[in-house]
Design an enzyme around this catalytic site. Sequence first.
Site, mmCIF file in Angstrom:
data_model
loop_
_atom_site.group_PDB
_atom_site.id
_atom_site.type_symbol
_atom_site.label_atom_id
_atom_site.label_comp_id
_atom_site.label_asym_id
_atom_site.label_seq_id
_atom_site.Cartn_x
_atom_site.Cartn_y
_atom_site.Cartn_z
ATOM 1 N N PRO A 1 -4.836 46.178 -55.363
ATOM 2 C CA PRO A 1 -3.560 46.326 -56.032
ATOM 3 C C PRO A 1 -2.800 47.541 -55.546
ATOM 4 O O PRO A 1 -3.369 48.620 -55.374
ATOM 5 C CB PRO A 1 -3.966 46.490 -57.492
ATOM 6 C CG PRO A 1 -5.386 46.903 -57.484
ATOM 7 C CD PRO A 1 -5.976 46.549 -56.182
ATOM 8 N N GLU A 2 -1.546 47.364 -55.310
ATOM 9 C CA GLU A 2 -0.660 48.501 -55.046
ATOM 10 C C GLU A 2 0.059 48.825 -56.353
ATOM 11 O O GLU A 2 -0.268 48.281 -57.401
ATOM 12 C CB GLU A 2 0.324 48.149 -53.921
ATOM 13 C CG GLU A 2 -0.414 47.801 -52.629
ATOM 14 C CD GLU A 2 0.512 47.513 -51.454
ATOM 15 O OE1 GLU A 2 1.576 48.135 -51.370
ATOM 16 O OE2 GLU A 2 0.157 46.669 -50.628
#
Length: 273
Positions: free
Chosen positions: A2-3
């Site tokens: 995840p960013e």
Amino acid sequence: MPELPEVESIRRGLETLLADKPVIRRFEFARKDLRDPMPIRKLKSLEGQSVQAVLRRSKYLFFAAETGGILSHLGMTGSWRTADETRVPPGQHDHVRIEFENGLSLIYRDPRRFGVLDWAKDLISAHPRLDQLGPEPLEPEFSPDYFRMKTRSHHSPIKNILMNAKVVVGVGNIYASEILFRSGVRPGRSSERVTAAEAARVVAFTKEVLSEAIAAGGSSISDYVDASGDQGGFQNHFRVYDRAGRPCPSCGTPIRREVHAGRSSFFCPRCQR
DNA sequence: ACTGGATCCTGACTGC
DNA sequence: TGCAGTCAGGATCCAG
């Protein structure tokens, strides 16, 4: 992994799940470490305390209890789910469970174990994992002047600067390519050769791309889901990421892949200079 | 003081 | 079908 938009989407989901500020009944650890050893005793000291809020700094989540809280980084493959989220059966990669007095249980799953689970006083006090972090990308502090200064003081590809958490947090490999595509700048361009106008565009499109991705609930690739097991929608908006050989949405030229600092970059050789 | 590369770990996918 | 090789959203450590 995840960013920032994915972590923010997860944070919002957790905030809703924990809206009535439940008391932590107990932690259960299936192992002692992820990437690093977990401070098990310190975390267990939070048992009996209520979670007041779920906050985010960079790609870290923070479950704020009373005398401190849980600092969580999802690495590449970490996720938080509720125990009754039935779409994914319990598995060998469920490492931590947090049981609340109101019956809710949160489970941390992380096949690659690149994630982090740590204790922190809060998000403001000194903490080795937080001390070196640059500004949040959506805050005014991440400004054209600031970024221009950083591009001039480094000697590496612009994409590396954009992904450097000491410069600005939250921009990972996917969004870096998307941001630079919209900015018309090649990921491999040496940062000191980026003009002031281009630096300003990169800043503006960083804010735009991340805001759009948050609004779409993040991007789902591979195993990403938010706390309710829902997938985001932004992956349908990728213009260059993971599209090597396919036509540029703007001019039709085949998208090219290059490697910078060991990570794949995608760009249009015609639209980006 | 910087920079890029190797590294941690598992799983999915490709090509032979 | 099997097996080896490659790649994956991150961040840290180390050598040059």
